[in-house]
Enzyme design. Structure first.
Site, PDB file in Angstrom:
ATOM      1  N   LYS A 191       0.722  -1.496  -0.136  1.00  0.00           N
ATOM      2  CA  LYS A 191       0.249  -0.012   0.076  1.00  0.00           C
ATOM      3  C   LYS A 191       0.748   1.218  -0.037  1.00  0.00           C
ATOM      4  O   LYS A 191       0.622   2.240  -0.780  1.00  0.00           O
ATOM      5  CB  LYS A 191      -0.857  -0.048   1.218  1.00  0.00           C
ATOM      6  CG  LYS A 191      -2.069  -0.633   1.108  1.00  0.00           C
ATOM      7  CD  LYS A 191      -2.988  -0.717   2.616  1.00  0.00           C
ATOM      8  CE  LYS A 191      -4.317  -1.459   2.082  1.00  0.00           C
ATOM      9  NZ  LYS A 191      -5.293  -1.558   3.269  1.00  0.00           N
ATOM     10  N   GLU A 229      19.425  17.239  14.644  1.00  0.00           N
ATOM     11  CA  GLU A 229      18.701  16.747  15.874  1.00  0.00           C
ATOM     12  C   GLU A 229      19.735  16.412  16.937  1.00  0.00           C
ATOM     13  O   GLU A 229      20.782  16.216  16.826  1.00  0.00           O
ATOM     14  CB  GLU A 229      18.037  15.685  15.654  1.00  0.00           C
ATOM     15  CG  GLU A 229      16.774  15.582  14.842  1.00  0.00           C
ATOM     16  CD  GLU A 229      15.852  14.631  14.561  1.00  0.00           C
ATOM     17  OE1 GLU A 229      16.525  13.424  15.015  1.00  0.00           O
ATOM     18  OE2 GLU A 229      14.932  14.428  14.069  1.00  0.00           O
ATOM     19  N   HIS A 255      13.023  10.184  16.848  1.00  0.00           N
ATOM     20  CA  HIS A 255      13.952   9.340  16.092  1.00  0.00           C
ATOM     21  C   HIS A 255      14.695   8.378  16.966  1.00  0.00           C
ATOM     22  O   HIS A 255      15.101   8.704  18.037  1.00  0.00           O
ATOM     23  CB  HIS A 255      14.753   9.948  15.103  1.00  0.00           C
ATOM     24  CG  HIS A 255      14.121  10.702  14.018  1.00  0.00           C
ATOM     25  ND1 HIS A 255      14.335  12.025  13.306  1.00  0.00           N
ATOM     26  CD2 HIS A 255      12.933  10.276  13.092  1.00  0.00           C
ATOM     27  CE1 HIS A 255      13.431  12.158  12.359  1.00  0.00           C
ATOM     28  NE2 HIS A 255      12.707  11.249  12.434  1.00  0.00           N
TER      29      HIS A 255
END
Length: 295
Positions: free
Chosen positions: A19, A214, A254
């Site tokens: 999908k 980050e 993350h």
């Protein structure tokens, strides 16, 4: 001109029958020159079939032989994604963009070691990344195409959503982007900030860079020091670090965004970036305006 990808890049989608792979392949195909770029898909169990006129092959090597693909994008589920990366590397793709999130760290360590041992020239972007886009030419990944605008500012980011935020600000300011690269937030990944900064510094069509990092790891510090030594004042760079309020020892978002051993804090990264001649902000809403002010 752009870095890594352009309107002539030929792409194969690994995991095209799932999908996610189908949805984003369709979106990429409908963006700019995508219909000419996305030429093949891979699923060993569905070779000989097709998805929206894109033929499906048993392997990346076969897709390369039939269509001359040079880039792969991976939407394969986490347990099998590292093997998909290695298949693309073995087929000698120039670029592999792995979108998949949640690949076991052990698997990524193994595939990175195999790439290193083989002396692979394949450039890996990701995993757990939004992909790469050269506006008005091609997008490979899951980013919303409509917020991008052709321009002369490069964007490199560990965060997917903050990539879109920076891009949206640049578009609203009329600046646009040369290429936007989402390198992903996993601890073991391919392209590092330094790699992308170097590409932008060498790109004659990029005048400045927005760089979003980050907390966690030392990639930002290494890239900032490289910039100071090799490219200080060559092109202006605006930096932002996500995770200013993150407590030590707690993973934020993350897999790679964790402060450990007192290292990898946002303030530490911002301080080093400032020392190295990079213009920084602690407010992500100001990235575009700051960039415009230093041009």
């Amino acid at each position: 001109m752009s870095i890594l990808i352009d309107k002539d890049t030929k792409v194969v989608t690994q995991g095209i029958t799932g999908k996610t792979g189908q949805f984003h392949t369709r979106m990429c195909k409908e963006y700019a020159n995508g219909a000419n770029c996305f030429v093949a898909g891979v699923n060993p169990r569905k070779a000989g079939e097709s998805f929206e006129e894109i033929p499906i092959y048993a392997s990346v090597r076969e897709a390369k032989r039939e269509h001359g693909v040079t880039a792969s994008v991976i939407y394969v589920p986490p347990p099998f994604a590292a093997a998909a990366i290695w298949e693309a590397v073995e087929a000698e793709m120039d670029l592999v963009i792995c979108i998949t999130e949640g690949i076991p760290v052990k698997d990524m360590v193994e595939v990175k070691n195999r790439m290193r041992a083989a002396g692979s020239k394949t450039v890996l972007c990701g995993p757990n990344c939004p992909g790469i886009i050269t506006p008005d030419e091609i997008k490979i990944g899951i980013m919303p195409g409509h917020v991008h605008k052709k321009g002369r500012v490069g964007v490199v980011s560990r965060s997917g959503t903050l990539t879109y935020e920076a891009v949206g600000q640049l578009t609203d300011l009329g600046l646009g982007q040369s290429t936007a690269v989402g390198i992903g937030g996993d601890p073991i990944n391919g392209l590092k900030p330094k790699d992308v900064l170097k590409l932008f510094m060498d790109d004659p069509e990029t005048d400045a860079v927005i760089w979003i990092g980050e907390i966690g790891g030392s990639d930002e510090e290494e890239a900032a020091r490289w910039y100071a030594e090799e490219c200080r004042n060559k092109k202006p760079v605006v930096g932002f670090i996500a995770g200013v309020t993150a407590p030590p020892g707690k993973r934020m978002g993350h897999a790679g965004a964790i402060i450990s051993g007192g290292k990898g804090t946002a303030q530490e990264k911002l301080s080093i970036m400032e020392e190295c001649g990079i213009h920084t902000t602690k407010n992500p809403a100001e990235m575009g305006d700051l960039l415009k002010s230093v041009l």
